[in-house]
Every structure is written in C-alpha cells, then in structure tokens.
Design a protein around this motif. Structure first.
Motif, PDB file in Angstrom:
ATOM      1  N   SER A 160       7.746  -0.012  -0.157  1.00 29.88           N
ATOM      2  CA  SER A 160       9.077   0.373   0.302  1.00 29.88           C
ATOM      3  C   SER A 160      10.155  -0.656  -0.021  1.00 29.88           C
ATOM      4  N   THR A 187       6.372   6.786  -1.967  1.00 31.69           N
ATOM      5  CA  THR A 187       6.394   6.618  -3.413  1.00 31.69           C
ATOM      6  C   THR A 187       7.647   7.318  -3.897  1.00 31.69           C
ATOM      7  N   ILE A 188       8.280   6.769  -4.915  1.00 32.22           N
ATOM      8  CA  ILE A 188       9.425   7.465  -5.509  1.00 32.22           C
ATOM      9  C   ILE A 188       9.135   7.765  -6.971  1.00 32.22           C
ATOM     10  N   VAL A 192      13.733   4.107   2.789  1.00 37.49           N
ATOM     11  CA  VAL A 192      14.149   4.583   1.476  1.00 37.49           C
ATOM     12  C   VAL A 192      15.127   5.751   1.610  1.00 37.49           C
ATOM     13  N   LEU A 207       7.215   4.437  -8.477  1.00 38.58           N
ATOM     14  CA  LEU A 207       7.234   3.137  -7.802  1.00 38.58           C
ATOM     15  C   LEU A 207       6.813   3.293  -6.354  1.00 38.58           C
ATOM     16  N   TRP A 208       5.956   2.404  -5.883  1.00 39.19           N
ATOM     17  CA  TRP A 208       5.583   2.361  -4.475  1.00 39.19           C
ATOM     18  C   TRP A 208       5.826   0.960  -3.934  1.00 39.19           C
ATOM     19  N   TYR A 213      14.870  -2.009  -6.091  1.00 41.43           N
ATOM     20  CA  TYR A 213      15.118  -1.259  -7.322  1.00 41.43           C
ATOM     21  C   TYR A 213      16.355  -0.383  -7.188  1.00 41.43           C
ATOM     22  N   ILE A 273      11.008  -0.664  -3.608  1.00 42.24           N
ATOM     23  CA  ILE A 273      11.840   0.504  -3.896  1.00 42.24           C
ATOM     24  C   ILE A 273      13.293   0.223  -3.525  1.00 42.24           C
TER      25      ILE A 273
END
Length: 202
Positions: free
Chosen positions: A64, A53-54, A16, A61-62, A70, A67
C-alpha cells in the motif's frame, strides 16, 4: 483508468482509495479479500495473497505505501516534496505506521471482529495503552507542524490518517492528545477522507 483490487474495509485499501480521491484520480475498485476471497487471477497479480493491488496501464503494483508513493510521484508531485530531506521527513511516518498498526491490532480485532461475550478486556487494555504511547510520539510531532507532511497536507499523512480514524472510533481508553486530535479533525474535513475512510469499522 486506475484499477484498485481490495475490499474497502481494509486499512490498506482505504489508504489507496482515499489518496486517489484526494488527488482526483478516477479509479475502479473491485472487492477482493476477506469474505470476497481471492481467485487465481488475483493471486497471479499478487502472490502474497494480500490487498491492495493496483493496475495502472501495464503496471501491476502491491504494498500500500509503495502504491501511495507511486501515485504521488506520477499524478500528484505536489503531495510529495521534491527535496530529498523534506521527502524523507514525511516518509518516516509512512514507515512508522506499520509499528503503530501492530500496537492497535489487538484492540481492533477484539472490539470490531470479536463477539462481545468473547472479548478479552486485558488484551484490549494492553493494546489501547500501546496505541496511546505511540500516538504520544505523533502528538509531539504535530505540535511543531500542522501535517505529518509538513506545512501542507501530503501523501505522508495518508497511512496514519487511516489508522487515526480507527484509533478515535474504537471504544477504548485514550490519552488527551490535543495536537493529534486537531490533526484528525482537519482530516475529517477532507471530502475524500469522509468518503473512503470514515466508514463503519468491520
């Protein structure tokens, strides 16, 4: 601004952070997991007690690879083909990465997180062999195209790109796979990869 929760020596966090660097997306990262632990506030964000997690605005959102998809869809659509067939051809390598992680895990744990006098050479050899067999599949794919995403670098190169650095860094036997090596060398030339992925394994 994007917030990334997770320690950078995690393969999944590297994915990420690297992709955010790659697309020029500013972010703040907080160390979570491992020796840094997880408090109740973090567990409220990610009940799986995993990283990363972001937070992006109101979105939490979790997972990877979810993410990555997204971030590509929202901030870098050029990194993820609009054509469903082209997108799926790259996506399969993002999902395939999880099987490779299983193959490489024992070698990583033995060679990086186990004291030398406690290492099991047989376990390392078995993991190295399984990793090499899996990478042969990748090498054959990369003989036909320069990137897992196709003609150009894209989000599909990120998950296995992180694991490729570990694969080439671990002190274990590896088959000679020239197309894989060429892809890895191209990754090494990307500044975001050097910043967030090519760090000491711990």
């Amino acid at each position: 601004m994007l917030t990334i929760w997770g320690r950078l020596n995690s393969h999944n966090v590297k994915k990420v952070a690297w992709f955010a660097d790659e697309i020029g997306l500013p972010y703040i990262r907080h160390d979570v997991g491992g020796k840094f632990g997880m408090d109740d506030a973090y567990l409220a964000k990610n009940p799986n007690a995993l990283i990363p997690t972001i937070e992006d605005g109101d979105l939490i959102l979790w997972e990877s690879n979810a993410i990555l998809r997204y971030l590509a869809a929202r901030y870098a659509p050029q990194m993820w083909p609009a054509d469903p067939a082209g997108r799926a051809q790259g996506d399969k390598w993002m999902d395939w990465q999880f099987a490779f992680a299983d193959a490489q895990r024992d070698a990583f744990l033995q060679l990086v997180r186990t004291a030398p006098d406690q290492r099991n050479a047989q376990v390392i050899a078995q993991s190295a062999e399984a990793s090499g067999k899996a990478m042969l599949i990748l090498d054959r794919a990369l003989a036909k195209q320069p990137w897992l995403s196709g003609v150009d670098f894209g989000v599909a190169d990120v998950p296995m790109g992180v694991y490729a650095h570990t694969y080439f860094t671990l002190d274990m036997a590896r088959p000679d796979l020239p197309h894989l090596r060429g892809w890895y060398d191209r990754l090494c030339g990307r500044p975001g990869y050097a910043k967030s992925v090519m760090i000491p394994l711990t």
